[in-house]
Each structure stands twice: as structure tokens, then as C-alpha cells.
Design an enzyme around this catalytic site. Structure first.
Site, short mmCIF file in Angstrom:
data_model
loop_
_atom_site.label_atom_id
_atom_site.label_comp_id
_atom_site.label_asym_id
_atom_site.label_seq_id
_atom_site.Cartn_x
_atom_site.Cartn_y
_atom_site.Cartn_z
N ASP A 282 9.41 63.04 -83.64
CA ASP A 282 8.98 63.15 -85.02
C ASP A 282 10.06 62.51 -85.89
O ASP A 282 11.20 62.29 -85.44
CB ASP A 282 8.80 64.63 -85.36
CG ASP A 282 8.46 64.86 -86.82
OD1 ASP A 282 7.51 64.23 -87.30
OD2 ASP A 282 9.14 65.69 -87.46
N ASP B 77 10.48 62.89 -90.12
CA ASP B 77 10.98 63.70 -91.23
C ASP B 77 11.42 65.08 -90.75
O ASP B 77 10.65 65.84 -90.16
CB ASP B 77 9.90 63.87 -92.30
CG ASP B 77 9.57 62.55 -92.99
OD1 ASP B 77 10.33 61.58 -92.80
OD2 ASP B 77 8.57 62.49 -93.72
N ASP C 168 10.09 69.31 -85.50
CA ASP C 168 10.56 70.47 -86.26
C ASP C 168 9.47 71.26 -86.94
O ASP C 168 9.72 72.34 -87.46
CB ASP C 168 11.56 70.01 -87.33
CG ASP C 168 10.85 69.35 -88.52
OD1 ASP C 168 10.09 68.38 -88.28
OD2 ASP C 168 11.05 69.80 -89.66
#
Length: 278
Positions: free
Chosen positions: A9, A11, A220
Site C-alpha cells: 500500500d 498512503d 495500514d
């Protein structure tokens, strides 16, 4: 030892949540390149949004856009054999082969156009870049890049929660799913999923290497749970703004000590060390 593939991922994971910097992870990212370990970006961002970032990272590997809606595979990698292009339903996109998992954006727009009289919503296609910038806080340039979507259509839902459920029911016989996000409600193909895109690409790499591969996935947020649950090595990168998401049934998931790109680097270094690389 099997070939390692890293799916990440962006961001809050490879990029810092507040500054969007990748500097704490850069040396580790470059180590992956040195040892020819593919690092596949798996993000909600658009193709247009990734251009400058990929240049800054000297990124040459495939990348997955718009939450698993499509994969871009650089032709120079020779990952896909010429005779297999039709078999995998790939589209020719200049320097890339494009694998789409859902309908193109215009189909989403066309199918929902007739519903604007029954429900209250405003899609990206109905907005100006100024509208998007005001809603998101993005700069003019960033807002324009975010609007260049190919397979998904964000919209501001202005109706009730019950109306949203009815909206979903209205679309149940189409190839469209409706996902409620924090700021936007997203229209996308029912087959669009970060995990599915990761597994499809892993199979292509296994064919390419003529051996099994090991997936390491790092994320996250809630939209990374599917990808993490299907990975051989799931890594939850600690966030400074929210609690770590739980990965159902995966008690072997790693949780980083550090946040964002620093935590990303710690986890990847650990994986490389376990293979005797670092």
C-alpha cells in the site's frame, strides 16, 4: 528458496501519513531493486497520480491501481509471453499491458446516470477540480490527477443510509459494487479487489520464474485487510492516526514497531535478513 514478491500500500505505509514522504524507506526500497525483488504498488491511487511517484522511486515493476481495479505491467519486463495476451484478456496500453478486473469508468457512469432522479448523489464526473479540491484539501494539480479515474467512480452520497441500501439493491444485477468510504462512496466492478489483483499477478510471476513465489504484503488500513489476509507474509504497518486493523484468522501477521515508511523498512529488512540477503 522461493522468489519473494513485495506488495505494498502507499498512503500511511510506504508513504508517511502526514508528509507523504518515502525517505525513511528509500534505502530498503533500493535494496529490493538491487536484489531484483519485485515491489508492486497496490494502491487506491490512479494511474495518473502514480506517474511522478514512480519516477522519483525509479519504479519499474507492475503496479495495481484504484483498489485492485486494474494492473499495469511494463512490457519491458517480458512477464507475459506474447502468445498469452489474449488468454489473460490484456489491453495494449502503450508501454504497458493492462489487466482490468471490472468495467471501465464510463460504464459505471452510464449505468448510474438514470438513478440520479431517484437518489441524491454527486459523482466525480459531475464535479469540477475545484469541487474535488474543496472536498479533499488537494492542490489543483493533485485534484486533477485524482479525477483521472479509469475503473472506479467516487461520489458524494447526499441521501440517507436506507437510500444507500436501496441504491445497492438496484445495482445488484449489474457488475457494480458500492463501497462506503470515509469521505466518498465508491462505484467499482464487483471483481475489483486488492487481494484478487495480488493473487493474479503472483500467478503470472510463478509462471515467469517457473517456481512458487512468496507474497509479502504491507498495509495500514481497512482496505488492505483482504490483501493482507491472502499474503504469505502479512505485515500491518503501524499508523499514527488509527488503531491497527485486525486480520481475521491471521495470527501470524507482523505488526511493525515504527510508523509508516520507517515501519515498512523494518519489516522488509526483517524479511530480507531471514533470507540471508541483509
Amino acid at each position: 528458496m522461493t522468489q519473494l514478491l513485495v506488495f505494498t500500500d502507499l498512503d500511511g505505509t510506504l508513504l508517511d501519513h502526514h508528509t507523504y514522504s518515502f525517505q525513511p524507506a528509500l534505502s530498503t526500497f533500493q535494496a529490493l531493486q538491487t536484489f531484483t525483488i519485485p515491489c508492486i504498488l497496490n494502491t487506491s491511487k490512479t494511474f495518473a497520480e502514480l506517474g511522478e511517484l514512480r519516477q522519483s522511486l525509479h519504479h519499474k515493476d507492475p503496479f495495481i491501481i484504484e483498489n485492485g481495479a486494474a494492473i499495469y505491467i511494463p512490457k519491458e519486463l517480458r512477464l507475459i509471453r506474447d502468445e498469452d495476451h489474449d488468454q489473460y484478456a490484456l489491453e495494449d496500453h502503450g508501454h504497458y499491458w493492462l489487466k482490468a478486473f471490472g468495467p471501465h469508468r464510463q460504464t459505471l457512469i452510464d449505468i448510474t446516470a438514470s438513478l440520479s432522479n431517484r437518489f441524491q448523489f454527486k459523482r466525480f464526473s459531475d464535479m469540477t477540480w475545484q469541487d474535488v479540491a474543496e472536498l479533499t484539501g488537494l492542490t489543483e494539480e493533485s485534484a486533477k490527477l485524482a479525477m483521472q479515474r479509469e475503473f472506479t467512480e467516487p461520489m458524494v452520497w447526499k441521501d440517507s443510509a436506507n437510500a444507500l441500501n436501496l441504491f445497492r439493491d438496484t445495482l445488484k444485477d449489474t457488475d457494480i459494487q458500492v463501497q462506503k468510504g470515509g469521505r466518498f462512496t465508491h462505484l467499482m466492478g464487483k471483481s475489483c479487489d486488492k487481494a484478487r489483483a495480488m493473487l493474479w499477478l503472483s500467478e503470472r510471476y510463478a509462471d515467469f520464474y517457473q517456481s512458487t513465489v512468496t507474497n509479502m504484503a504491507l498495509g495500514d488500513g481497512e482496505n488492505d485487510i483482504g490483501m493482507l489476509s491472502k499474503a504469505d507474509i502479512p505485515v500491518v504497518v503501524r499508523s499514527p492516526v488509527h488503531a491497527p486493523p485486525e486480520i481475521p484468522g491471521r495470527y501470524d501477521a507482523w505488526l511493525t514497531d515504527a510508523y509508516g515508511p520507517e515501519g515498512w523498512a523494518q519489516a522488509v529488512n526483517k524479511a530480507l535478513a531471514s533470507r540471508g540477503i541483509l
